[in-house]
Write an enzyme that holds these catalytic residues in place. Structure first.
Site, PDB file in Angstrom:
ATOM      1  CE  LYS A  50     -20.465 -42.316 -53.171  1.00  0.00           C
ATOM      2  NZ  LYS A  50     -20.568 -43.750 -52.896  1.00  0.00           N
TER       3      LYS A  50
ATOM      4  CD  GLN B 220     -18.741 -46.651 -54.277  1.00  0.00           C
ATOM      5  OE1 GLN B 220     -18.654 -45.547 -53.744  1.00  0.00           O
ATOM      6  NE2 GLN B 220     -19.859 -47.083 -54.832  1.00  0.00           N
TER       7      GLN B 220
ATOM      8  CG  ASP C 292     -22.805 -45.527 -47.443  1.00  0.00           C
ATOM      9  OD1 ASP C 292     -23.330 -44.587 -48.064  1.00  0.00           O
ATOM     10  OD2 ASP C 292     -21.849 -46.210 -47.882  1.00  0.00           O
TER      11      ASP C 292
END
Ligand code: NAP
Length: 279
Positions: free
Chosen positions: A49, A93, A116
Site C-alpha cells: 500500500k 490494517q 476503506d
C-alpha cells in the site's frame, strides 16, 4: 475458451489515471497506514500500500505499532490523525490483535477519512447509493467488469460469501448496477443450483478451489475474489480454475485478477477524500 480478466493491466491503467489526476490537484492527497503487530501477511499488504501511494504521488505516513499496543493508545492515534490536515485517509490494517475491539477502531475513524469505507456511516451511504467511498475489493470487481464492458443490468448475479468487507457490499454494488442479485453463504441450501443460475458469479469465501466446473453455467462471467495459500506455498482462489475456465466466458485468474484492484481502489478513495476536503 474464456477471456482472462487481467487485473494487473486494468490496475496499471487505473493507476496512470490516478497519477495524472493527482498531478493536476493543488493539494497532495495523504494517507496514514496503521499496522498493529507483526503479522507477516499484514506487513506485506501494508508495504504494498505504501509503495503504491509513492508510485502515484500520494503522501503516506506509516505507524507500525507493537502487538502490545492498547486500544486506548490506538484510539488516541486515530484521534490525532482525524485532526491532521495533511492526512485525508486513515487505514488500519485488519485483523487487529485479539485484545483490540475492531468495531470500536472502525467507528473511531471519521467517515470523511474512512478510505476503506467500513464506518457505519459509509456502509449506510453505500446502501442508499449516495456514497463518497466504495469498499475497495467490491469496487475493484465493478471496475474490472466495466473495463471488459460487462454490464450487470438485467443479469442474474450470484455472490457467494456475505462478509461485511466483500460479499455484502459486492451484492449491493451489483444491485445498484441493476443486476438481479442472490447472496449465498455457508447455510445456503442447494448452493450448486444457485450458482448454476449465475450470468455473473462472484466468489469470496476463502476456500481453495471450492467452486467447480459443474457449478457454473456455460458462458458465465466468473470473478474469483478468494486468496488462499496452498501447502506448496502457491496462491489459489476459491474457484477451481481448471474445471471452470472452459465453461466461463470471462474469468479472473488468481493471482492477477481481482487482487491487484483492491489497492488501486484504496488510492482512488484517498484522492476522493482529498478532493472532498478541498471543495
Ligand atoms: P470471511 O469474512 O471469512 O467470509 C467468508 C464468507 O464465505 C462467509 O459469508 C461464509 O458464510 C461464506 N462461506 C464460507 N464457506 C462457505 C461455503 N462452504 N459455502 C458457501 N459460503 C461459504 O471472508 P472475506 O473476508 O469475505 O474473504 C473471502 C476471501 O476473499 C478470502 O479468501 C480472502 O482472502 C479474499 N479476499 C481478497 C481480497 C482481495 O484483495 N482480493 C480482499 C478481501 C478478501 P457464513 O457467513 O455463513 O459464515
Amino acid at each position: 475458451m474464456a477471456i482472462l480478466i487481467d487485473g494487473k493491466s486494468v490496475s496499471a491503467a487505473e493507476r496512470e489515471l490516478i497519477k495524472k489526476q493527482i498531478s493536476d490537484m493543488s493539494v497532495k492527497p495523504g494517507l496514514a497506514v496503521i499496522l498493529v503487530g507483526e503479522d507477516p501477511a499484514s506487513q506485506v499488504y501494508v508495504r504494498n500500500k505504501k509503495k503504491a501511494c509513492a508510485d502515484v504521488g500520494i503522501y503516506s505516513e506509516s505507524y507500525d505499532l507493537s502487538a502490545q499496543t492498547t486500544q486506548q493508545e490506538l484510539l488516541a492515534l486515530i484521534d490525532k490523525l482525524n485532526k491532521k490536515a495533511d492526512i485525508h485517509g486513515i487505514l488500519v490494517q485488519l485483523p487487529l490483535p485479539k485484545h483490540i475491539d475492531e468495531t470500536a477502531v472502525i467507528n473511531a475513524i471519521i467517515p470523511e477519512k474512512d478510505v476503506d469505507a467500513f464506518h457505519p456511516v459509509n456502509v449506510g451511504k453505500i446502501m442508499t447509493g449516495d456514497y463518497d467511498f466504495l469498499p475497495c475489493t467490491p469496487a475493484g470487481v465493478m471496475c474490472l467488469l466495466k473495463h471488459y464492458n460487462i454490464d450487470p443490468a438485467g443479469k442474474e448475479c450470484v455472490v457467494v460469501g456475505r462478509s461485511n468487507i466483500v460479499g455484502k457490499p459486492q451484492a449491493m454494488l451489483l444491485l445498484h448496477a441493476n443486476g438481479t442479485v442472490t447472496i449465498c453463504h455457508s447455510k445456503t441450501k442447494d448452493l450448486k443450483e444457485k450458482c448454476l443460475t449465475a450470468d455473473i458469479l462472484v466468489v469470496a469465501i476463502g476456500k481453495a478451489d471450492f467452486i467447480t466446473g459443474d457449478m457454473v453455467k456455460e458462458g458465465a462471467v466468473v470473478i474469483d475474489v478468494g486468496i488462499n495459500r496452498k501447502s506448496d506455498g502457491k496462491l489459489t482462489g476459491d474457484v477451481d480454475f481448471a474445471s471452470v475456465e472452459p465453461k466461463a466466458s470471462y474469468i479472473t485468474p488468481v493471482p492477477g485478477g481481482a487482487g491487484p484492484m483492491t489497492i488501486t481502489m484504496l488510492l482512488k478513495n484517498t484522492v476522493k477524500a482529498a478532493e472532498i476536503k478541498g471543495e
